[in-house]
Design an enzyme around this catalytic site. Structure first.
Site, PDB file in Angstrom:
ATOM      1  N   SER A   1      10.597  -2.544  -4.383  1.00 42.80           N
ATOM      2  CA  SER A   1      10.114  -1.201  -4.061  1.00 42.80           C
ATOM      3  C   SER A   1      10.833  -0.669  -2.829  1.00 42.80           C
ATOM      4  O   SER A   1      11.249  -1.458  -1.961  1.00 42.80           O
ATOM      5  CB  SER A   1       8.603  -1.241  -3.782  1.00 42.80           C
ATOM      6  OG  SER A   1       8.142  -0.006  -3.253  1.00 42.80           O
TER       7      SER A   1
ATOM      8  N   TYR B   1       1.965  -5.278   0.912  1.00 43.37           N
ATOM      9  CA  TYR B   1       2.847  -4.868  -0.186  1.00 43.37           C
ATOM     10  C   TYR B   1       4.302  -4.862   0.274  1.00 43.37           C
ATOM     11  O   TYR B   1       5.189  -5.397  -0.407  1.00 43.37           O
ATOM     12  CB  TYR B   1       2.434  -3.484  -0.682  1.00 43.37           C
ATOM     13  CG  TYR B   1       3.175  -3.002  -1.904  1.00 43.37           C
ATOM     14  CD1 TYR B   1       2.818  -3.458  -3.171  1.00 43.37           C
ATOM     15  CD2 TYR B   1       4.227  -2.098  -1.799  1.00 43.37           C
ATOM     16  CE1 TYR B   1       3.484  -3.010  -4.300  1.00 43.37           C
ATOM     17  CE2 TYR B   1       4.903  -1.660  -2.925  1.00 43.37           C
ATOM     18  CZ  TYR B   1       4.523  -2.111  -4.167  1.00 43.37           C
ATOM     19  OH  TYR B   1       5.199  -1.677  -5.293  1.00 43.37           O
TER      20      TYR B   1
ATOM     21  N   LYS C   1       7.412  -7.254  -1.153  1.00 44.22           N
ATOM     22  CA  LYS C   1       8.613  -6.721  -1.798  1.00 44.22           C
ATOM     23  C   LYS C   1       9.878  -7.043  -0.999  1.00 44.22           C
ATOM     24  O   LYS C   1      10.916  -7.392  -1.578  1.00 44.22           O
ATOM     25  CB  LYS C   1       8.466  -5.215  -1.994  1.00 44.22           C
ATOM     26  CG  LYS C   1       7.340  -4.818  -2.948  1.00 44.22           C
ATOM     27  CD  LYS C   1       7.523  -5.447  -4.319  1.00 44.22           C
ATOM     28  CE  LYS C   1       6.487  -4.952  -5.322  1.00 44.22           C
ATOM     29  NZ  LYS C   1       6.682  -5.527  -6.668  1.00 44.22           N
TER      30      LYS C   1
END
Length: 241
Positions: free
Chosen positions: A133, A146, A150
């Site tokens: 991402s 998150y 990633k």
């Protein structure tokens, strides 16, 4: 890009980018082996695409290894499974950390490991694409775990490319911007929330799931035969601004 006679294992295949990948790879001739924890999604993939389906909770490392073993030796692996728990730096919980890192990073590394072992036993070759991402490249509020998952997956993918290269296994990442899956459409429908992000996109729009899927297919194909250890941003120029 014709994948006739090839097989692809896709985690998180039930929804979003994973489902778009399943549809695209099946349309281009590949046998799809779909992993998801939602039986209804798997039933839909089996009916729509004739996919082989395996229900698994990727939060469970033992079950994850068993699912990849059940899938058998495949030509390609797409790691699309991912979740997010929106917590600020000061509000981060152990539960949120374990959930996000467990699925986004640990499960991806396990599937890569088991896929690679199987490919090496079969004589080598094959390709992996891990979906990361732009959140691993920019600091977005409430995306602490998150972003860590990633960015960590991108770093791990470079190690995978280095160690698996001698076995002719390529490993790359695709880092999408906001992608308009069903959940994202609902989450970003409020212009107050979406406009500050939208104005940073030179194309003045977010990505569609099938656009990300086509980029993944390119990296799996022989057209990218000398590409390994790369991170392809599918962001319409977001990171360039």
């Amino acid at each position: 890009m014709d994948f006739a006679g090839k097989s692809v294992l896709i985690t998180g295949a039930g929804k979003g980018i994973g489902r778009a990948c399943a549809r695209l790879m099946a349309a281009r001739g590949a046998e799809v082996i779909a992993l998801s924890r939602t039986q209804a999604d798997l039933d839909g993939l089996r009916e729509e695409l004739g996919a082989r389906t395996i229900r698994v909770d990727l939060q469970d490392p033992v079950a994850t290894r068993a699912a990849v073993a059940e899938a058998g030796t495949c030509d390609f692996l797409i790691n699309s499974a991912g979740i997010n728990v929106l917590e600020s730096v000061l509000d981060m919980t152990d539960e949120g950390y374990e959930a996000v890192l467990g699925i986004n990073l640990r499960a991806a590394l396990i599937t890569c490991q088991e896929f690679a072992k199987s490919r090496i036993a079969a004589g080598g070759g094959g390709a992996i694409v891990n979906i990361t991402s732009i959140a691993g490249h920019r600091g977005f509020q409430n995306h602490l775990c998150y972003a860590a998952s990633k960015a960590g997956l991108e770093g791990a993918s470079r190690v995978l490319a280095k160690e698996l290269g001698p076995h002719n296994i390529r490993v790359n990442c695709v880092a999408p911007t906001i992608t308009l899956t069903e959940l994202a459409v609902e989450a970003w429908s409020d212009p107050v929330k979406s406009e500050p992000m939208m104005v940073r996109h030179p194309f003045n729009r977010f990505a569609e799931a099938d656009e990300v899927a086509r980029s993944i297919a390119m990296l799996l194909s022989d057209d990218a035969g000398m590409v390994s250890g790369a991170v392809l941003s599918v962001d319409g120029g977001f990171l360039a601004v």
